[in-house]
Design a protein around this motif. Structure first.
Motif, PDB file in Angstrom:
ATOM      1  N   GLN A   1      26.611 -74.139  44.191  1.00  0.00           N
ATOM      2  CA  GLN A   1      26.528 -75.233  43.221  1.00  0.00           C
ATOM      3  C   GLN A   1      27.358 -76.445  43.671  1.00  0.00           C
ATOM      4  OE1 GLN A   1      26.831 -74.096  38.971  1.00  0.00           O
ATOM      5  NE2 GLN A   1      27.186 -72.034  39.808  1.00  0.00           N
ATOM      6  N   ALA A   2      26.769 -77.627  43.558  1.00  0.00           N
ATOM      7  CA  ALA A   2      27.465 -78.866  43.920  1.00  0.00           C
ATOM      8  C   ALA A   2      28.361 -79.360  42.793  1.00  0.00           C
ATOM      9  CB  ALA A   2      26.454 -79.947  44.277  1.00  0.00           C
TER      10      ALA A   2
ATOM     11  N   ARG B   1      31.358 -74.811  48.657  1.00  0.00           N
ATOM     12  CA  ARG B   1      30.285 -74.320  47.781  1.00  0.00           C
ATOM     13  C   ARG B   1      30.024 -72.826  47.913  1.00  0.00           C
ATOM     14  NH1 ARG B   1      26.314 -79.562  48.287  1.00  0.00           N
ATOM     15  NH2 ARG B   1      27.859 -80.990  47.393  1.00  0.00           N
TER      16      ARG B   1
ATOM     17  N   THR C   1      30.593 -79.626  50.131  1.00  0.00           N
ATOM     18  CA  THR C   1      29.744 -78.619  50.780  1.00  0.00           C
ATOM     19  C   THR C   1      30.550 -77.453  51.325  1.00  0.00           C
ATOM     20  OG1 THR C   1      28.170 -80.355  51.352  1.00  0.00           O
ATOM     21  CG2 THR C   1      27.983 -78.289  52.559  1.00  0.00           C
TER      22      THR C   1
ATOM     23  N   THR D   1      31.254 -71.322  44.827  1.00  0.00           N
ATOM     24  CA  THR D   1      30.561 -71.638  43.572  1.00  0.00           C
ATOM     25  C   THR D   1      29.096 -71.224  43.609  1.00  0.00           C
ATOM     26  OG1 THR D   1      30.011 -73.886  44.305  1.00  0.00           O
ATOM     27  CG2 THR D   1      32.092 -73.595  43.097  1.00  0.00           C
TER      28      THR D   1
END
Length: 91
Positions: free
Chosen positions: A18-19, A12, A9, A15
């Protein structure tokens, strides 16, 4: 090799929330370099100034801790899962 990278987390923001993302590379080091190329800034959070894994960041290829394997030279077979897990401490 294509690898699925599980993003904690706290990382993220690099990203886009995104996980999981996909990265390419034959070794953990190559996967992390590709990850940073596509999600700039994440590499500096995982690797220190000398290019080694940060002390409080754990990386697993499937279920194997890379610190007990070959470190950044640990192979990442096609379809493998790579997990970045920040260490948690407290007491």
């Amino acid at each position: 090799m294509s690898v699925t990278v599980r993003i904690p987390t706290i990382l993220r923001t690099y990203t886009g929330g995104q996980a999981e993302v996909t990265a390419e590379g034959d070794t953990v080091g190559e996967v992390l370099a590709d990850l940073d190329k596509n999600h700039q800034g994440i590499g500096a959070r995982v690797l220190d100034e000398q290019g080694a894994l940060r002390r409080f960041v754990n990386v697993y290829v499937n279920d194997d801790d890379v610190r007990f394997a070959q470190g950044l030279d640990t192979p990442t077979p096609d379809g493998a899962g790579l997990s970045i897990i920040p260490a948690v401490a407290g007491g």
